[in-house]
Write an enzyme that holds these catalytic residues in place. Structure first.
Site, PDB file in Angstrom:
ATOM      1  N   HIS A  62     -70.026  71.306  16.930  1.00 36.35           N
ATOM      2  CA  HIS A  62     -69.399  69.994  17.041  1.00 36.35           C
ATOM      3  C   HIS A  62     -68.784  69.523  15.728  1.00 36.35           C
ATOM      4  O   HIS A  62     -68.353  68.370  15.615  1.00 36.35           O
ATOM      5  CB  HIS A  62     -70.437  68.968  17.529  1.00 36.35           C
ATOM      6  N   ASP A  98     -57.968  75.316   0.268  1.00 36.48           N
ATOM      7  CA  ASP A  98     -58.093  75.912  -1.069  1.00 36.48           C
ATOM      8  C   ASP A  98     -59.457  75.628  -1.707  1.00 36.48           C
ATOM      9  O   ASP A  98     -59.552  75.222  -2.868  1.00 36.48           O
ATOM     10  CB  ASP A  98     -56.970  75.420  -1.991  1.00 36.48           C
ATOM     11  N   LYS A 137     -66.153  68.868  12.711  1.00 34.05           N
ATOM     12  CA  LYS A 137     -64.709  68.612  12.595  1.00 34.05           C
ATOM     13  C   LYS A 137     -64.402  68.483  11.117  1.00 34.05           C
ATOM     14  O   LYS A 137     -64.380  67.377  10.571  1.00 34.05           O
ATOM     15  CB  LYS A 137     -64.293  67.330  13.320  1.00 34.05           C
TER      16      LYS A 137
END
Length: 222
Positions: free
Chosen positions: A138, A145, A140
């Site tokens: 779940h 870089d 996000k």
């Protein structure tokens, strides 16, 4: 001594200009949508936009995310539950064309949903890993870089000189979907904080190794 002072001054200016921002998506984000559709054409998925007086404009918020993807030099590591945004998928495709190495971790069920842009990116050669579990992946977050990853790429490519870059992490409640970007109440933090980017990069690396035997090869073209 003068050169050291110049470098120090330049470093301070660069750090001061690095992004630390909270983006909020709310019910006010779409009040300018009709005007943007008229200006850009109905169905347009362009991440750029003409000037907008709506401080909560969803299109402007999406453009801010695409802008960070567009500044990637070496790597993008994305852990996302569900991803269907055409604008952000286009930004990732532009990154691929620049030679940026992209890796994606997603949920095993959501990868195969209708409209999933992860399927399209996998078909372009982006490696995708998923956990084999009943628990949800779940997360996000997106690291651009990351220091650990950039060093890994430098060693892999046996490079002595690296182009200037710095780490960014994008994280919050936001899934990269039309509903998340233009319908829900969501938040998203974009920051160049070194400790936060290193922590997120370390967790991505840990998950990537952990899911090493779960490469989502089923979504590759047959």
């Amino acid at each position: 001594v003068i050169w050291k002072l110049v470098q120090c001054s330049r470093s301070k200016r660069e750090k001061a200009s690095r992004v630390h921002e909270v983006i909020v998506f709310n019910e006010l984000g779409e009040i300018c949508a009709a005007a943007h559709m008229r200006n850009n054409g109905i169905g347009s998925q362009k991440p750029h936009m003409s000037p907008c007086c709506n401080a909560h404009c969803s299109l402007r918020n999406v453009a801010k995310l695409a802008e960070q993807i567009d500044r990637a030099v070496y790597s993008i590591d994305l852990a996302i539950f569900t991803f269907s945004s055409l604008s952000l998928a286009d930004a990732l495709k532009r990154a691929l064309q620049r030679g940026v190495i992209i890796r994606i971790i997603s949920d095993g069920e959501m990868v195969y949903c209708t409209g999933s842009q992860i399927t399209m990116l996998a078909q372009l050669g982006v490696p995708v890993r998923v956990p084999i579990t009943t628990n949800l992946m779940h997360n996000k977050f997106c690291i651009i870089d990351g220091v650990e990853r950039v060093e890994e790429i430098r060693l892999l490519r046996k490079l002595k000189w690296m182009r200037p870059c710095y780490s960014i992490v994008i994280s919050g409640s936001l899934n990269w979907t039309a509903q998340g970007l233009g319908g829900n109440w969501e938040n998203c933090i974009i920051t160049a904080d070194e400790k936060l980017t290193a922590t997120f990069q370390a967790e991505f690396q840990r998950m990537w190794r952990s899911f090493g035997k779960t490469e989502a090869s089923r979504i590759q073209p047959k």
